[in-house]
Design an enzyme around this catalytic site. Structure first.
Site, PDB file in Angstrom:
ATOM      1  N   LEU A  45      45.767  44.610  34.684  1.00 26.03           N
ATOM      2  CA  LEU A  45      45.691  43.453  35.565  1.00 26.03           C
ATOM      3  C   LEU A  45      44.225  43.082  35.582  1.00 26.03           C
ATOM      4  O   LEU A  45      43.370  43.954  35.762  1.00 26.03           O
ATOM      5  CB  LEU A  45      46.149  43.795  36.986  1.00 26.03           C
ATOM      6  CG  LEU A  45      47.641  44.014  37.201  1.00 26.03           C
ATOM      7  CD1 LEU A  45      47.895  44.510  38.623  1.00 26.03           C
ATOM      8  CD2 LEU A  45      48.406  42.729  36.951  1.00 26.03           C
ATOM      9  N   ASP A  46      43.902  41.805  35.375  1.00 27.78           N
ATOM     10  CA  ASP A  46      42.488  41.438  35.345  1.00 27.78           C
ATOM     11  C   ASP A  46      41.857  41.632  36.727  1.00 27.78           C
ATOM     12  O   ASP A  46      42.548  41.853  37.717  1.00 27.78           O
ATOM     13  CB  ASP A  46      42.280  40.029  34.785  1.00 27.78           C
ATOM     14  CG  ASP A  46      42.889  38.936  35.642  1.00 27.78           C
ATOM     15  OD1 ASP A  46      42.772  38.990  36.884  1.00 27.78           O
ATOM     16  OD2 ASP A  46      43.475  38.005  35.072  1.00 27.78           O
ATOM     17  N   GLU A  47      40.558  41.563  36.765  1.00 26.87           N
ATOM     18  CA  GLU A  47      39.797  41.836  37.985  1.00 26.87           C
ATOM     19  C   GLU A  47      40.240  40.954  39.150  1.00 26.87           C
ATOM     20  O   GLU A  47      40.265  41.387  40.303  1.00 26.87           O
ATOM     21  CB  GLU A  47      38.307  41.621  37.698  1.00 26.87           C
ATOM     22  CG  GLU A  47      37.387  41.998  38.813  1.00 26.87           C
ATOM     23  CD  GLU A  47      35.918  41.869  38.424  1.00 26.87           C
ATOM     24  OE1 GLU A  47      35.071  42.248  39.251  1.00 26.87           O
ATOM     25  OE2 GLU A  47      35.604  41.373  37.312  1.00 26.87           O
TER      26      GLU A  47
END
Length: 193
Positions: A45-47
């Site tokens: 999951l991206d930041e």
């Protein structure tokens, strides 16, 4: 060796990794829990994204979870009041950019959410009502290109403001608050032992 498996509700602002070798400090998963050596995130999951992340010491699990047989469900808060036409376009596939080429997404499930479950939480403040309305939708995919959900909603004219993964296969984020970690005996997923 007995493998260990974990569910985590990744908060906004954390990277889906344990090591970050660039100079700027980033928040990493190891700051949330004392994971055993060899623990890895399955998928990412991206930041800026939140939600369900599976972690394991078993590298074979990654292949199973990333397969095209395991659904991933996301709740996306988008800019504006999403239309039935935009939902229909998402369902049938939209063209997005991926690794410098144009890619048409596979058919997926998508629908408007009228009410959010409590476990989603407030999250970070996106903006206030002065900047216009927002709406929430559910998108369920069996693929996972880089930033795919964000690119899909932007392609139909409704950029994603907040993104929360709520389900991977039969495993749900339900009853797991932001930042919480739960160790489980195994993952109940198709093809998992």
């Amino acid at each position: 060796m007995q493998h260990r498996h974990f569910l985590i509700h990744k908060p906004h602002g954390y990277l889906s990794q344990f090591i970050y070798e660039k100079k700027r400090h980033k928040k990493l998963l190891g700051e949330l829990y004392d994971f055993p050596e060899g623990t890895m995130a399955i998928g990412r999951l991206d930041e800026d994204s939140e939600g369900l992340l599976l972690l394991t010491t078993d590298g074979m699990m990654s292949e199973i979870v990333r397969s095209k047989t395991v659904e991933k469900e996301y709740y996306a808060q988008v800019d504006g009041v999403i239309t039935a036409e935009a939902i229909a376009r998402l369902q049938t596939g939209v063209e997005i950019g991926f690794k410098g080429i144009r890619y048409t997404t596979k058919h997926c499930e998508a629908g408007i959410l009228n009410e959010l479950p409590d476990y989603i939480g407030e999250g970070r403040r996106i903006r206030d009502e002065r900047h216009g309305p927002t709406s929430w939708l559910s998108i369920t995919l069996t693929e996972g290109k880089f930033r795919q959900v964000r690119k899909m909603t932007a392609a139909v004219g409704f950029p994603t403001l907040r993104l929360v993964r709520v389900r991977v296969g039969t495993i749900s984020l339900q009853n797991l608050k932001a930042g919480a970690v739960r160790e489980v005996e195994h993952f109940s997923l198709p093809g998992a032992l």
